[in-house]
Design a protein around this motif. Structure first.
Motif, PDB file in Angstrom:
ATOM      1  N   GLU A   1       0.840  -1.191   0.000  1.00  0.00           N
ATOM      2  CA  GLU A   1       0.000   0.000   0.000  1.00  0.00           C
ATOM      3  C   GLU A   1       0.874   1.240   0.000  1.00  0.00           C
ATOM      4  OE1 GLU A   1      -3.218   0.359   2.685  1.00  0.00           O
ATOM      5  OE2 GLU A   1      -3.678  -1.775   2.595  1.00  0.00           O
ATOM      6  N   ARG A   2       0.366   2.280  -0.600  1.00  0.00           N
ATOM      7  CA  ARG A   2       1.099   3.534  -0.729  1.00  0.00           C
ATOM      8  C   ARG A   2       1.167   4.231   0.630  1.00  0.00           C
ATOM      9  NH1 ARG A   2       2.503   6.240  -5.156  1.00  0.00           N
ATOM     10  NH2 ARG A   2       2.787   8.471  -4.983  1.00  0.00           N
ATOM     11  N   PRO A   3       2.382   4.517   1.136  1.00  0.00           N
ATOM     12  CA  PRO A   3       2.502   5.234   2.411  1.00  0.00           C
ATOM     13  C   PRO A   3       1.880   6.633   2.314  1.00  0.00           C
ATOM     14  CG  PRO A   3       4.609   4.261   1.774  1.00  0.00           C
ATOM     15  CD  PRO A   3       3.669   4.118   0.613  1.00  0.00           C
ATOM     16  N   ASP A   4       1.355   7.122   3.417  1.00  0.00           N
ATOM     17  CA  ASP A   4       0.695   8.429   3.434  1.00  0.00           C
ATOM     18  C   ASP A   4       1.642   9.566   3.079  1.00  0.00           C
ATOM     19  OD1 ASP A   4      -1.687   7.241   4.156  1.00  0.00           O
ATOM     20  OD2 ASP A   4      -1.344   7.505   6.303  1.00  0.00           O
ATOM     21  N   ASP A   5       2.913   9.456   3.458  1.00  0.00           N
ATOM     22  CA  ASP A   5       3.857  10.556   3.221  1.00  0.00           C
ATOM     23  C   ASP A   5       4.595  10.433   1.890  1.00  0.00           C
ATOM     24  OD1 ASP A   5       5.298   8.325   4.038  1.00  0.00           O
ATOM     25  OD2 ASP A   5       6.726   9.476   5.224  1.00  0.00           O
ATOM     26  N   LEU A   6       4.154   9.532   1.027  1.00  0.00           N
ATOM     27  CA  LEU A   6       4.803   9.329  -0.267  1.00  0.00           C
ATOM     28  C   LEU A   6       4.330  10.401  -1.246  1.00  0.00           C
ATOM     29  CD1 LEU A   6       6.671   7.322  -1.808  1.00  0.00           C
ATOM     30  CD2 LEU A   6       4.601   6.186  -2.566  1.00  0.00           C
ATOM     31  N   PRO A   7       5.259  11.184  -1.816  1.00  0.00           N
ATOM     32  CA  PRO A   7       4.867  12.213  -2.791  1.00  0.00           C
ATOM     33  C   PRO A   7       4.217  11.583  -4.022  1.00  0.00           C
ATOM     34  CG  PRO A   7       7.133  12.530  -2.060  1.00  0.00           C
ATOM     35  CD  PRO A   7       6.684  11.207  -1.531  1.00  0.00           C
ATOM     36  N   ASP A   8       3.390  12.370  -4.713  1.00  0.00           N
ATOM     37  CA  ASP A   8       2.664  11.868  -5.880  1.00  0.00           C
ATOM     38  C   ASP A   8       3.583  11.398  -6.999  1.00  0.00           C
ATOM     39  OD1 ASP A   8       0.231  12.291  -4.703  1.00  0.00           O
ATOM     40  OD2 ASP A   8      -0.021  14.289  -5.566  1.00  0.00           O
ATOM     41  N   ASP A   9       4.758  12.021  -7.148  1.00  0.00           N
ATOM     42  CA  ASP A   9       5.646  11.666  -8.260  1.00  0.00           C
ATOM     43  C   ASP A   9       6.637  10.557  -7.901  1.00  0.00           C
ATOM     44  OD1 ASP A   9       6.879  13.413  -6.506  1.00  0.00           O
ATOM     45  OD2 ASP A   9       8.040  14.434  -8.044  1.00  0.00           O
ATOM     46  N   VAL A  10       6.431   9.907  -6.760  1.00  0.00           N
ATOM     47  CA  VAL A  10       7.283   8.785  -6.347  1.00  0.00           C
ATOM     48  C   VAL A  10       6.434   7.520  -6.382  1.00  0.00           C
ATOM     49  CG1 VAL A  10       8.596   7.801  -4.427  1.00  0.00           C
ATOM     50  CG2 VAL A  10       8.744  10.248  -4.911  1.00  0.00           C
ATOM     51  N   PRO A  11       6.908   6.461  -7.064  1.00  0.00           N
ATOM     52  CA  PRO A  11       6.098   5.230  -7.149  1.00  0.00           C
ATOM     53  C   PRO A  11       5.961   4.525  -5.799  1.00  0.00           C
ATOM     54  CG  PRO A  11       8.210   4.947  -8.265  1.00  0.00           C
ATOM     55  CD  PRO A  11       8.146   6.368  -7.825  1.00  0.00           C
ATOM     56  N   ALA A  12       4.886   3.760  -5.664  1.00  0.00           N
ATOM     57  CA  ALA A  12       4.601   3.055  -4.408  1.00  0.00           C
ATOM     58  C   ALA A  12       5.674   2.035  -4.061  1.00  0.00           C
ATOM     59  CB  ALA A  12       3.236   2.373  -4.488  1.00  0.00           C
ATOM     60  N   LYS A  13       6.421   1.560  -5.047  1.00  0.00           N
ATOM     61  CA  LYS A  13       7.459   0.562  -4.783  1.00  0.00           C
ATOM     62  C   LYS A  13       8.730   1.176  -4.193  1.00  0.00           C
ATOM     63  CE  LYS A  13       9.146   0.809  -9.528  1.00  0.00           C
ATOM     64  NZ  LYS A  13       9.326   0.095 -10.760  1.00  0.00           N
ATOM     65  N   ALA A  14       8.777   2.504  -4.061  1.00  0.00           N
ATOM     66  CA  ALA A  14       9.965   3.175  -3.535  1.00  0.00           C
ATOM     67  C   ALA A  14      10.213   2.791  -2.076  1.00  0.00           C
ATOM     68  CB  ALA A  14       9.814   4.690  -3.658  1.00  0.00           C
ATOM     69  N   THR A  15      11.469   2.753  -1.714  1.00  0.00           N
ATOM     70  CA  THR A  15      11.856   2.506  -0.324  1.00  0.00           C
ATOM     71  C   THR A  15      12.612   3.720   0.190  1.00  0.00           C
ATOM     72  OG1 THR A  15      13.923   1.453  -1.004  1.00  0.00           O
ATOM     73  CG2 THR A  15      12.021   0.015  -0.679  1.00  0.00           C
ATOM     74  N   ILE A  16      12.764   3.798   1.495  1.00  0.00           N
ATOM     75  CA  ILE A  16      13.495   4.914   2.092  1.00  0.00           C
ATOM     76  C   ILE A  16      14.929   4.475   2.336  1.00  0.00           C
ATOM     77  CG2 ILE A  16      13.720   6.400   4.107  1.00  0.00           C
ATOM     78  CD1 ILE A  16      10.705   6.397   4.325  1.00  0.00           C
ATOM     79  N   THR A  17      15.858   5.321   1.968  1.00  0.00           N
ATOM     80  CA  THR A  17      17.269   5.057   2.208  1.00  0.00           C
ATOM     81  C   THR A  17      17.871   6.285   2.884  1.00  0.00           C
ATOM     82  OG1 THR A  17      19.321   4.300   1.196  1.00  0.00           O
ATOM     83  CG2 THR A  17      18.054   5.903  -0.029  1.00  0.00           C
ATOM     84  N   ILE A  18      18.975   6.105   3.564  1.00  0.00           N
ATOM     85  CA  ILE A  18      19.666   7.213   4.224  1.00  0.00           C
ATOM     86  C   ILE A  18      20.980   7.458   3.499  1.00  0.00           C
ATOM     87  CG2 ILE A  18      20.787   7.993   6.347  1.00  0.00           C
ATOM     88  CD1 ILE A  18      18.760   6.277   7.900  1.00  0.00           C
ATOM     89  N   LYS A  19      21.200   8.719   3.146  1.00  0.00           N
ATOM     90  CA  LYS A  19      22.456   9.113   2.511  1.00  0.00           C
ATOM     91  C   LYS A  19      23.160  10.100   3.438  1.00  0.00           C
ATOM     92  CE  LYS A  19      20.896   8.557  -2.234  1.00  0.00           C
ATOM     93  NZ  LYS A  19      20.823   9.166  -3.565  1.00  0.00           N
ATOM     94  N   GLU A  20      24.484   9.951   3.500  1.00  0.00           N
ATOM     95  CA  GLU A  20      25.272  10.862   4.325  1.00  0.00           C
ATOM     96  C   GLU A  20      26.055  11.795   3.403  1.00  0.00           C
ATOM     97  OE1 GLU A  20      28.594  10.690   7.855  1.00  0.00           O
ATOM     98  OE2 GLU A  20      27.068   9.130   7.710  1.00  0.00           O
ATOM     99  N   ILE A  21      25.852  13.097   3.591  1.00  0.00           N
ATOM    100  CA  ILE A  21      26.513  14.112   2.785  1.00  0.00           C
ATOM    101  C   ILE A  21      27.141  15.127   3.736  1.00  0.00           C
ATOM    102  CG2 ILE A  21      26.212  15.885   1.011  1.00  0.00           C
ATOM    103  CD1 ILE A  21      23.679  14.301   0.130  1.00  0.00           C
ATOM    104  N   ASN A  22      28.456  15.265   3.664  1.00  0.00           N
ATOM    105  CA  ASN A  22      29.192  16.208   4.525  1.00  0.00           C
ATOM    106  C   ASN A  22      28.824  16.033   5.994  1.00  0.00           C
ATOM    107  OD1 ASN A  22      30.411  17.330   2.257  1.00  0.00           O
ATOM    108  ND2 ASN A  22      28.778  18.817   1.994  1.00  0.00           N
ATOM    109  N   ASP A  23      28.862  14.803   6.471  1.00  0.00           N
ATOM    110  CA  ASP A  23      28.563  14.441   7.861  1.00  0.00           C
ATOM    111  C   ASP A  23      27.116  14.712   8.276  1.00  0.00           C
ATOM    112  OD1 ASP A  23      31.169  13.526   8.298  1.00  0.00           O
ATOM    113  OD2 ASP A  23      31.874  15.544   8.822  1.00  0.00           O
ATOM    114  N   ASN A  24      26.249  14.990   7.339  1.00  0.00           N
ATOM    115  CA  ASN A  24      24.818  15.144   7.614  1.00  0.00           C
ATOM    116  C   ASN A  24      24.084  13.979   6.971  1.00  0.00           C
ATOM    117  OD1 ASN A  24      24.939  17.758   8.945  1.00  0.00           O
ATOM    118  ND2 ASN A  24      25.474  18.559   6.936  1.00  0.00           N
TER     119      ASN A  24
END
Length: 106
Positions: free
Chosen positions: A58-81
């Motif tokens: 099912e499509r998560p509530d916080d998923l933007p309209d232009d992102v497919p339902a099959k998308a997963t959340i990943t964490i990226k680290e950029i400049n220690d953030n």
């Protein structure tokens, strides 16, 4: 005993049979190689689409309209953030869209 030409499959359109019969051996080998590659590609695409359909939840509530339902959340680290990104496969490419910063509580 004369050599008999091969009998084409009954489900092959007449136009294709005629074109093949008029082709040189070199072109026929090229066609055979290409046809095999196309068949493998289409079978792979069908398997990928079937797997995508089976894995879509099912499509998560916080998923933007232009992102497919099959998308997963990943964490990226950029400049220690650290940041959350939506990530999904689009054909042969991996697509990402920014979601927000990772809070210290996460």
């Amino acid at each position: 005993m004369p050599y008999e030409p091969p009998t084409p499959p009954t489900n092959l359109p007449t136009e294709i049979v005629n074109t093949l019969n008029e082709s040189s051996p070199e072109h026929l080998r090229d066609v055979a190689s290409y046809a095999e590659a196309v068949a493998e590609h289409k079978e792979r695409q069908a398997r990928l689409e079937e797997a995508d359909d089976a894995n879509v939840e099912e499509r998560p509530d916080d998923l933007p309209d232009d992102v497919p339902a099959k998308a997963t959340i990943t964490i990226k680290e950029i400049n220690d953030n650290r940041y959350y990104y939506w990530q999904w496969r689009d054909g042969e490419k991996i697509r990402s869209q920014y979601k927000g910063p990772v809070s210290p509580d996460d």
